[in-house]
Enzyme design. Structure first.
Site, PDB file in Angstrom:
ATOM      1  N   ASP A 102       0.773  -1.378   0.040  1.00 45.85           N
ATOM      2  CA  ASP A 102      -0.104   0.082   0.097  1.00 45.85           C
ATOM      3  C   ASP A 102       0.715   1.121  -0.051  1.00 45.85           C
ATOM      4  O   ASP A 102       0.600   2.235  -0.789  1.00 45.85           O
ATOM      5  CB  ASP A 102      -1.026   0.164   1.072  1.00 45.85           C
ATOM      6  CG  ASP A 102      -1.994   0.795   0.862  1.00 45.85           C
ATOM      7  OD1 ASP A 102      -2.598   1.002  -0.408  1.00 45.85           O
ATOM      8  OD2 ASP A 102      -2.978   1.014   1.887  1.00 45.85           O
ATOM      9  N   CYS A 157     -13.748  -8.118 -15.378  1.00 49.66           N
ATOM     10  CA  CYS A 157     -14.913  -8.642 -14.823  1.00 49.66           C
ATOM     11  C   CYS A 157     -15.907  -8.850 -15.901  1.00 49.66           C
ATOM     12  O   CYS A 157     -16.164  -8.166 -16.775  1.00 49.66           O
ATOM     13  CB  CYS A 157     -15.297  -8.091 -13.371  1.00 49.66           C
ATOM     14  SG  CYS A 157     -15.879  -6.338 -13.916  1.00 49.66           S
ATOM     15  N   CYS A 163     -22.221  -2.882  -8.906  1.00 45.37           N
ATOM     16  CA  CYS A 163     -21.332  -2.131  -8.040  1.00 45.37           C
ATOM     17  C   CYS A 163     -21.495  -0.618  -8.408  1.00 45.37           C
ATOM     18  O   CYS A 163     -21.619   0.160  -7.542  1.00 45.37           O
ATOM     19  CB  CYS A 163     -19.736  -2.184  -8.225  1.00 45.37           C
ATOM     20  SG  CYS A 163     -19.286  -2.237 -10.073  1.00 45.37           S
ATOM     21  N   CYS A 182     -16.375   8.970  -3.016  1.00 40.36           N
ATOM     22  CA  CYS A 182     -16.482   7.636  -2.410  1.00 40.36           C
ATOM     23  C   CYS A 182     -16.359   7.603  -0.904  1.00 40.36           C
ATOM     24  O   CYS A 182     -15.483   8.251  -0.229  1.00 40.36           O
ATOM     25  CB  CYS A 182     -15.050   7.042  -2.810  1.00 40.36           C
ATOM     26  SG  CYS A 182     -14.640   5.340  -2.219  1.00 40.36           S
ATOM     27  N   CYS A 213     -19.549  -1.858  -2.775  1.00 41.71           N
ATOM     28  CA  CYS A 213     -19.331  -2.255  -4.068  1.00 41.71           C
ATOM     29  C   CYS A 213     -18.849  -3.608  -4.117  1.00 41.71           C
ATOM     30  O   CYS A 213     -18.558  -4.410  -5.231  1.00 41.71           O
ATOM     31  CB  CYS A 213     -18.518  -1.261  -4.938  1.00 41.71           C
ATOM     32  SG  CYS A 213     -16.872  -0.743  -4.060  1.00 41.71           S
TER      33      CYS A 213
HETATM   34  S1  SF4 Z   1     -20.289  -5.798  -9.417  1.00 46.47           S
HETATM   35 FE1  SF4 Z   1     -18.976  -4.729 -10.507  1.00 46.47          FE
HETATM   36  S2  SF4 Z   1     -16.858  -5.648 -10.198  1.00 46.47           S
HETATM   37 FE2  SF4 Z   1     -18.418  -6.960  -9.647  1.00 46.47          FE
HETATM   38  S3  SF4 Z   1     -18.546  -8.202 -11.667  1.00 46.47           S
HETATM   39 FE3  SF4 Z   1     -20.459  -6.613 -11.503  1.00 46.47          FE
HETATM   40  S4  SF4 Z   1     -19.292  -4.849 -12.445  1.00 46.47           S
HETATM   41 FE4  SF4 Z   1     -17.809  -6.301 -11.948  1.00 46.47          FE
HETATM   42  S1  SF4 Z   2     -16.310   1.890  -1.654  1.00 51.34           S
HETATM   43 FE1  SF4 Z   2     -17.261   1.267  -3.601  1.00 51.34          FE
HETATM   44  S2  SF4 Z   2     -19.445   1.667  -3.205  1.00 51.34           S
HETATM   45 FE2  SF4 Z   2     -18.525   2.582  -1.349  1.00 51.34          FE
HETATM   46  S3  SF4 Z   2     -18.519   4.697  -2.152  1.00 51.34           S
HETATM   47 FE3  SF4 Z   2     -16.649   3.971  -2.665  1.00 51.34          FE
HETATM   48  S4  SF4 Z   2     -16.897   3.367  -4.795  1.00 51.34           S
HETATM   49 FE4  SF4 Z   2     -18.824   3.439  -3.947  1.00 51.34          FE
END
Ligand code: SF4
Ligand code: SF4
Length: 284
Positions: A102, A157, A163, A182, A213
């Site tokens: 990180d 993906c 998400c 975010c 997400c």
């Molecule tokens: S939720 Fe988002 S990261 Fe997961 S498969 Fe669907 S598009 Fe891809």
């Molecule tokens: S962590 Fe993912 S779902 Fe939560 S605010 Fe950030 S991008 Fe959006």
């Protein structure tokens, strides 16, 4: 070193997957400052090994993001990858090996993608079935040229869009990500927040981070749980205002210094609790 030997080495370190990329390929994802820093840590870098460590322990209730409930992953990965580096140094005493997690100058997700490690989620996270995306990434930077076949870069993906649709801050869009919307970023931000950002935290159920997400992603429907004791034991699921109120920065560090939610000190947590309408002495 053979692929099988490295498989064994990373498996012993607790990693659930690893891959490698030539440093040169990663350079195009790094700015000049990052390249300078990487090359001061390891002059003449040739290879980057990227490793993934799972931290999922089940869908437990709580007000901290799942990644922040166990021991601080910076410490855990630095120790575990440090052991990998020690073993590599013994085998290749003329070469340098530097572990990073990180805070390293290397862009870990780009390294994972180039190394073919898992699947790249539209939410920006690396997904590695059956572990899902509940992963920490770390790297080993070395001047050792690896004589191993290159993997094809990770595929994207399935792109279901769940998400982005569920993102409470509207940070994730079809093709972009706005960190200033975010919740994970905002809960960690220091100082007073502009009204619009403060409002987002008011209605957010977590005092630190955001898992939305990840929770909605189909690859995370039934992830395998971590076997690493640092992420399974001594978990703090819930933080209450009383736990962070009245502590000096030093006392806070003594109590929570080995936790990933502590790196900004107690102030952002107190601010988030206040915005969410919790006062010390009324919760927990
Ligand atoms: S939720 Fe988002 S990261 Fe997961 S498969 Fe669907 S598009 Fe891809
Ligand atoms: S962590 Fe993912 S779902 Fe939560 S605010 Fe950030 S991008 Fe959006």
């Amino acid at each position: 070193m053979t692929r099988a030997e490295l498989d064994d080495l990373f498996r012993t370190s607790g990693a659930v997957g690893w891959g490698w990329t030539p440093y040169e390929a990663l350079c195009s994802y790094m700015d000049e400052a990052a390249r300078e820093k990487a090359e001061s840590l390891c002059p003449g870098p040739r290879s980057v090994l990227a490793a993934a460590f799972s931290y999922y322990t089940g869908d437990r209730p709580g007000d901290l993001s799942l990644y922040a409930r166990g021991r601080d992953y910076h410490l855990v990965l630095t120790e575990r990858l440090g052991t990998v580096c020690d073993i590599l140094r013994k085998k290749y005493p003329m070469y340098s090996f530097t572990a990073g997690a990180d805070s390293s100058p290397l862009p870990e997700r780009a390294a994972a993608r180039l190394a073919g490690l898992g699947i790249m989620g539209r939410n920006g996270l690396v997904i590695l079935p059956p572990w899902g995306s509940w992963l920490f990434l770390g790297t080993v930077l070395t001047d050792l040229p690896l004589d191993l076949p290159l993997a094809a870069p990770s595929p994207d993906c399935m792109g279901c869009g769940r998400c982005a649709a569920a993102c409470p801050g509207g940070a994730l869009r079809e093709t972009s990500f706005d960190p200033e919307r975010c919740l994970s970023h905002l809960t960690q931000k220091k100082g007073e927040l502009p009204p619009e950002q403060a409002d987002r935290i008011r209605t957010h159920p977590l005092v630190w981070g955001c898992d939305v997400c990840q929770r909605v992603c189909p690859y995370n429907a039934a992830p395998r749980k971590t076997e690493l004791p640092e992420f399974r034991e001594g978990l703090i699921d819930d933080l209450t205002p009383d736990m962070v109120e009245g502590l000096t920065n030093r006392q806070f560090k003594e109590r929570f210094g080995d936790r990933a939610f502590a790196w900004r000190g107690p102030a952002p947590l107190r601010r988030n609790f206040a915005l969410q309408g919790h006062a010390a002495g009324t919760d927990g």
